[in-house]
Design a protein around this motif. Structure first.
Motif, short mmCIF file in Angstrom:
data_model
loop_
_atom_site.label_atom_id
_atom_site.label_comp_id
_atom_site.label_asym_id
_atom_site.label_seq_id
_atom_site.Cartn_x
_atom_site.Cartn_y
_atom_site.Cartn_z
N TRP A 248 14.00 9.20 12.85
CA TRP A 248 12.98 9.13 13.90
C TRP A 248 13.59 8.70 15.24
O TRP A 248 13.29 9.28 16.29
CB TRP A 248 11.89 8.14 13.46
CG TRP A 248 10.76 7.99 14.43
CD1 TRP A 248 9.82 8.93 14.75
CD2 TRP A 248 10.45 6.84 15.22
NE1 TRP A 248 8.93 8.42 15.68
CE2 TRP A 248 9.29 7.14 15.98
CE3 TRP A 248 11.02 5.57 15.33
CZ2 TRP A 248 8.70 6.22 16.86
CZ3 TRP A 248 10.43 4.66 16.21
CH2 TRP A 248 9.29 4.98 16.96
N ARG A 252 13.49 11.24 18.33
CA ARG A 252 12.57 10.92 19.43
C ARG A 252 13.29 10.41 20.67
O ARG A 252 12.92 10.75 21.79
CB ARG A 252 11.55 9.87 18.96
CG ARG A 252 10.53 9.57 20.05
CD ARG A 252 9.48 8.58 19.62
NE ARG A 252 8.60 8.26 20.74
CZ ARG A 252 7.70 7.29 20.74
NH1 ARG A 252 7.55 6.53 19.65
NH2 ARG A 252 6.94 7.05 21.79
N ALA A 305 4.83 0.13 17.40
CA ALA A 305 6.04 0.88 17.74
C ALA A 305 5.79 2.38 17.75
O ALA A 305 6.41 3.11 18.53
CB ALA A 305 7.16 0.54 16.74
N ALA A 306 4.88 2.84 16.91
CA ALA A 306 4.57 4.27 16.88
C ALA A 306 3.99 4.75 18.20
O ALA A 306 4.14 5.93 18.57
CB ALA A 306 3.59 4.56 15.74
N PHE A 307 3.32 3.85 18.93
CA PHE A 307 2.68 4.22 20.20
C PHE A 307 3.51 3.82 21.42
O PHE A 307 3.17 4.18 22.55
CB PHE A 307 1.31 3.55 20.32
CG PHE A 307 0.32 4.02 19.29
CD1 PHE A 307 -0.29 5.26 19.41
CD2 PHE A 307 0.00 3.22 18.21
CE1 PHE A 307 -1.21 5.69 18.47
CE2 PHE A 307 -0.92 3.64 17.26
CZ PHE A 307 -1.54 4.90 17.39
N VAL A 314 10.20 0.01 21.86
CA VAL A 314 10.25 0.36 20.44
C VAL A 314 11.23 -0.55 19.70
O VAL A 314 10.93 -1.07 18.63
CB VAL A 314 10.64 1.84 20.25
CG1 VAL A 314 11.04 2.13 18.81
CG2 VAL A 314 9.48 2.74 20.63
N TYR A 375 4.83 15.64 13.93
CA TYR A 375 3.93 14.48 13.89
C TYR A 375 4.78 13.24 13.60
O TYR A 375 4.64 12.58 12.57
CB TYR A 375 2.86 14.68 12.82
CG TYR A 375 1.93 15.82 13.09
CD1 TYR A 375 1.01 15.77 14.15
CD2 TYR A 375 1.95 16.96 12.30
CE1 TYR A 375 0.15 16.83 14.40
CE2 TYR A 375 1.09 18.03 12.55
CZ TYR A 375 0.19 17.95 13.59
OH TYR A 375 -0.65 19.00 13.84
N ARG A 376 5.66 12.90 14.55
CA ARG A 376 6.67 11.91 14.26
C ARG A 376 6.13 10.48 14.18
O ARG A 376 6.73 9.62 13.56
CB ARG A 376 7.78 11.98 15.32
CG ARG A 376 8.55 13.30 15.32
CD ARG A 376 9.76 13.23 16.22
NE ARG A 376 10.50 14.48 16.23
CZ ARG A 376 10.37 15.43 17.15
NH1 ARG A 376 9.49 15.25 18.13
NH2 ARG A 376 11.07 16.54 17.10
N ALA A 377 5.01 10.21 14.82
CA ALA A 377 4.47 8.85 14.79
C ALA A 377 3.69 8.55 13.52
O ALA A 377 3.53 7.39 13.14
CB ALA A 377 3.56 8.62 16.00
N TRP A 378 3.23 9.59 12.83
CA TRP A 378 2.36 9.39 11.69
C TRP A 378 2.99 8.60 10.54
O TRP A 378 2.33 7.76 9.93
CB TRP A 378 1.81 10.72 11.19
CG TRP A 378 0.59 11.15 11.95
CD1 TRP A 378 0.54 12.02 13.01
CD2 TRP A 378 -0.75 10.68 11.75
NE1 TRP A 378 -0.74 12.13 13.47
CE2 TRP A 378 -1.55 11.33 12.72
CE3 TRP A 378 -1.34 9.80 10.86
CZ2 TRP A 378 -2.93 11.10 12.81
CZ3 TRP A 378 -2.71 9.56 10.95
CH2 TRP A 378 -3.48 10.21 11.91
N LEU A 380 4.99 6.11 10.64
CA LEU A 380 4.93 4.69 10.98
C LEU A 380 3.50 4.17 10.86
O LEU A 380 3.27 3.05 10.36
CB LEU A 380 5.46 4.47 12.40
CG LEU A 380 6.98 4.44 12.58
CD1 LEU A 380 7.59 5.84 12.40
CD2 LEU A 380 7.36 3.90 13.95
N LEU A 381 2.53 4.96 11.31
CA LEU A 381 1.13 4.54 11.25
C LEU A 381 0.66 4.41 9.81
O LEU A 381 -0.02 3.44 9.44
CB LEU A 381 0.25 5.56 11.99
CG LEU A 381 0.47 5.68 13.50
CD1 LEU A 381 -0.36 6.83 14.07
CD2 LEU A 381 0.13 4.38 14.19
#
Length: 407
Positions: A248, A252, A305-307, A314, A375-378, A380-381
């Motif tokens: 990630w 990113r 961190a995802a946002f 981060v 969907y790279r943040a998903w 982590l969420l």
């Protein structure tokens, strides 16, 4: 040597050799977890294939852990540790020469490659059982804290060593060749670990005791309930195993291998020194409370961190997570060993590790698919949210079930 082994033999030497072997093993896991995605991407594989291979590795660890849980009841733990070390040697040798994806999947599944650089490993239940048999209730959590501290510091050094393929000494070889040499180093680490495990005194199980004939007996219900909750935690953690978290950051923020190695070194150091803090805290608020109330803030940091829009923010949030997220490791290990009988300890460690490994094996493939779909943040969420659910359920189910030292 006699079964008791004497005060010196059991109280000092086995932990010393185990700590050293754990340090070597986690050093190898530390650099492999970061180099694995880089190696696979350099071979031309996709993020989805990276996730699938991580799943295969964790699934293989689960199956091996099932085997040692069964064998550990009737066989000398020292011999099983030696066999696991030999498998580590074979894994490093195979990873250094295999480039076909199908064969890499076989090696990952049958070997000891650890994309999490953590406690999901065939070695863990065996080492836990050896440690727990020679320490009293009052010292058990401190023992596991020291054990985890040693491993985490070694893993941090391993993360730093992951930058070696970018070093000038390796530039002439090319990055791919340099990474293959690191897998050779992983095999050498396995040889050194085997030498250390060979120094542990032999202690055959008591075959005359009726409770030794069954893997789990009077503690079956509580072990199964803990295993179910630990599975939820592990499934959540599988979305952000260290290999995928590195992936990630690479994708990113275009983080370099050297920068990633330094970052994971410092997060590893923070995690390491959180273990003695966890032992200190558990003596004041209890094992379960320590697990829960350090874990929830770490999950919130991961979600934030995802946002986070910038790399420095981060890294700060992930550093906060690293300082808190592993404080449940020694406390969880100590709690499991405390609530079962001595004869059940190897099986309990295995039966709580196996579902964790199986659950953790399912999620990296999903995370790889999310990465591939941008969907790279998903991941982590999902990880942070599920871990908070796990913590609340653990508190609800076990806040009144105290280990002996808290009663």
């Amino acid at each position: 040597m006699r079964a008791t082994g004497g005060e010196v033999g059991t109280q000092v030497h086995p932990p010393t050799y185990l700590f050293a072997a754990r340090a070597l093993r986690d050093f190898g896991d530390g650099f492999v977890a970061i180099l694995l995605p880089v190696y696979l991407l350099a071979l031309g594989f996709s993020p989805l294939q990276v996730g699938v291979l991580a799943t295969a590795s964790l699934l293989g660890s689960a199956l091996l852990t099932i085997a040692v849980g069964i064998l550990g009841v009737r066989h000398d733990l020292r011999r099983l540790l030696l066999a696991a070390a030999c498998l580590m040697v074979a894994t490093g040798a195979a990873m250094s020469v295999v480039t076909d994806y199908a064969l890499l999947l076989v090696v990952a599944c049958a070997g000891t490659v650890n994309p999490s650089a953590g406690s999901v490993s065939v070695f863990v239940p065996l080492e836990h059982a050896v440690l727990a048999r020679d320490v009293g209730d009052a010292d058990r959590t401190r023992m596991f804290a020291r054990y985890s501290l040693v491993g985490a510091l070694a893993s941090a050094l391993g993360a730093l060593a992951a930058a070696l393929p970018d070093a000038r000494a390796f530039v002439g070889l090319g990055q791919l060749t340099a990474i293959k040499l690191m897998f050779v180093l992983y095999a050498i680490v396995g040889v050194a670990g085997a030498l250390l495990y060979s120094r542990i005194p032999t202690r055959l199980p008591n075959r005359e005791a009726p409770e030794a004939a069954t893997a789990l007996g009077p503690s079956r219900a509580i072990v199964l309930k803990l295993a179910a909750l630990f599975s939820l935690d592990a499934f959540a953690g599988g979305f952000v195993v260290q290999s995928l978290l590195a992936l990630w950051l690479f994708e990113r923020f275009d983080l370099s291998l050297s920068e990633a190695g330094v970052f994971f070194f410092w997060t590893g150091v923070l995690s390491a020194f959180s273990f003695p803090v966890a032992a200190w805290l558990s003596r004041r608020i209890g094992l379960i409370n320590t697990m829960v109330f350090t874990h929830i803030p770490s999950s919130i940091a991961l979600i934030l961190a995802a946002f986070a829009p910038t790399l420095p923010l981060v890294l700060i949030l992930l550093t906060i997570r690293a300082a808190l997220s592993q404080m449940d490791v020694p406390t969880r290990s100590s709690y499991v060993m405390a609530v079962v009988t001595e004869a059940e300890r190897a099986a309990a460690a295995s039966f709580t590790s196996v579902p964790r490994s199986l659950a953790a094996a399912a999620s990296p493939a999903f995370a790889g698919a999310l990465f591939a779909a941008s969907y790279r943040a998903w991941p982590l969420l999902i990880c942070g949210t599920l871990k908070i659910v796990y913590d609340l359920l653990l508190l609800l189910q076990f806040r009144h079930h105290k280990p002996p030292e808290e009663r």
